[in-house]
Design an enzyme around this catalytic site. Structure first.
Site, PDB file in Angstrom:
ATOM      1  N   GLN A  17      61.314  48.740 -24.023  1.00  0.00           N
ATOM      2  CA  GLN A  17      59.976  49.306 -24.187  1.00  0.00           C
ATOM      3  C   GLN A  17      60.090  50.670 -24.890  1.00  0.00           C
ATOM      4  O   GLN A  17      60.803  51.559 -24.424  1.00  0.00           O
ATOM      5  CB  GLN A  17      59.299  49.464 -22.815  1.00  0.00           C
ATOM      6  CG  GLN A  17      57.883  49.998 -22.863  1.00  0.00           C
ATOM      7  CD  GLN A  17      56.872  49.013 -23.492  1.00  0.00           C
ATOM      8  OE1 GLN A  17      56.869  47.832 -23.183  1.00  0.00           O
ATOM      9  NE2 GLN A  17      56.026  49.523 -24.371  1.00  0.00           N
ATOM     10  N   ASP A  39      60.068  40.798 -29.683  1.00  0.00           N
ATOM     11  CA  ASP A  39      59.229  41.800 -30.357  1.00  0.00           C
ATOM     12  C   ASP A  39      59.166  41.526 -31.857  1.00  0.00           C
ATOM     13  O   ASP A  39      58.212  41.906 -32.529  1.00  0.00           O
ATOM     14  CB  ASP A  39      59.831  43.202 -30.156  1.00  0.00           C
ATOM     15  CG  ASP A  39      59.073  44.008 -29.114  1.00  0.00           C
ATOM     16  OD1 ASP A  39      57.935  43.623 -28.778  1.00  0.00           O
ATOM     17  OD2 ASP A  39      59.624  45.025 -28.650  1.00  0.00           O
ATOM     18  N   LYS A  64      52.177  42.405 -19.796  1.00  0.00           N
ATOM     19  CA  LYS A  64      53.131  41.375 -20.230  1.00  0.00           C
ATOM     20  C   LYS A  64      53.595  40.559 -19.020  1.00  0.00           C
ATOM     21  O   LYS A  64      53.737  39.339 -19.095  1.00  0.00           O
ATOM     22  CB  LYS A  64      54.315  42.033 -20.958  1.00  0.00           C
ATOM     23  CG  LYS A  64      53.877  42.607 -22.301  1.00  0.00           C
ATOM     24  CD  LYS A  64      54.825  43.622 -22.891  1.00  0.00           C
ATOM     25  CE  LYS A  64      54.166  44.291 -24.095  1.00  0.00           C
ATOM     26  NZ  LYS A  64      54.921  45.422 -24.633  1.00  0.00           N
TER      27      LYS A  64
END
Ligand code: NDP
Length: 295
Positions: free
Chosen positions: A96, A119, A52
């Site tokens: 995460q 997300d 990412k």
């Protein structure tokens, strides 16, 4: 050999547009910036985060990793999320997953500021999908799958899609999205009886269960016309394999996504698309506020 549905050509073609958009947002006053909160140092999580970070660099977006100790307590963890939620320089953020056991009682996806929900797991985001609105944020893996199908000119409307796996991050939101795109969706799970009777009738099979090489020849139609989207990322004998038994079915279907190189990179790419969307919305709110106060 069937058609391999690779992510790279799609991403290579689309990335310059994202870079342009990112630069334009920065010029208009808000540089996109992603902040990731990681608890502990799980190697798989570190690998995902680095992918990412690299994509952020490619679109000239800012990136920050906040790494908390594995033993962080609830209070310090919650304060960190709150600080990131309120940081005006951060335009997209997420925690995460997975987090250590002692934090798993917290509904983390609902803690994230919905305006920064890159997300796409917040209930506000899911509610939009429920209402058939795909113009806003969309959870990354389902968004990546839809892009992959569209870019390969695979029709969704009117097709029978069988999704195996009903997780809140993949199967369930994907079923809503594909339904909104006029597919006929069958959502299977661990209690589905005679799975093969469903999968054999599908035009498109999406496999998202987390069992290495689960989808076998016995699950697919002998006609060789099916499209297989393999979401799985599993370790087997030190290799990364998907949820489909690639070697044994690849010549018996019309098209299949490779693992690695298929849905995984599309998911990261979708995160960048979401980051640009959150940045745009935050910038618009800021501009509206400024013009309101000028009246
Ligand atoms: P979860 O473990 O959250 O969910 C698994 C789903 O599979 C559940 O709905 C479960 O059913 C179902 N299932 C389990 N066993 C069977 C079976 N024998 N037959 C039918 N259904 C079954 O998984 P995730 O959705 O989080 O992840 C799935 C896979 O995708 C993993 O390999 C993960 O690493 C990968 N992944 C990849 C991403 C990417 O970017 N490529 C992103 C996210 C995940 P039930 O609900 O009844 O328990």
């Amino acid at each position: 050999m069937s058609n391999l549905l690779k992510a790279k050509p799609i991403i290579d073609a689309k990335l310059p547009k994202l870079l342009d958009k990112s630069r334009s947002l920065a010029q208009r006053g808000l540089k996109p910036k992603l902040c990731v909160i990681l608890v502990g140092d799980n190697p798989a999580s570190m690998l995902y985060i680095n992918n990412k970070r690299k994509k952020c660099e490619q679109i000239e977006a800012g990136f920050e990793l906040i790494q908390l100790a594995e033993s962080v307590n609830d209070k310090d963890f919650l304060e960190t999320v709150k600080r990131v939620n309120n940081d005006p320089e951060v335009t997209g953020c997420f925690v995460q997953l997975p987090v250590p056991k002692h934090l798993q009682h917290i509904d983390i996806t609902q803690l994230i500021n919905p305006k920064k929900d890159v997300d796409g797991f917040h209930l506000n985001t899911i509610n939009q999908l429920y209402l058939n609105d795909l113009t806003g944020l969309v959870p990354c893996t389902p968004r990546g799958i839809v892009t992959l199908l569209a870019e390969n000119k695979i029709t969704i409307q009117g097709k029978h899609v069988v999704i195996i796996g009903r997780s809140l991050i993949v199967g369930k939101p994907l079923s809503l999205i594909l339904n909104g795109l006029n597919a006929t969706v069958t959502l299977c799970h661990s209690h589905t009886e005679h799975l093969e009777s469903h999968t054999k009738r599908a035009d498109i099979i999406v496999c998202a269960i987390g069992i290495p090489e689960f989808l076998k020849e016995e699950h697919i139609s002998p006609e060789g016309k099916q499209i297989i989207i393999d979401v799985g990322i599993n370790k087997k004998d030190n290799k990364t394999v998907g949820d489909a038994d690639f070697e044994h079915i690849k010549d018996k279907v019309a098209a299949i996504t490779p693992v690695p190189g298929g849905v995984g990179p599309m998911t990261v790419f979708s995160l960048m698309e979401n980051l640009l969307k959150t940045t745009e919305t935050i910038l618009k709110d800021k501009t509206d506020e400024q013009s309101d106060s000028a009246i």
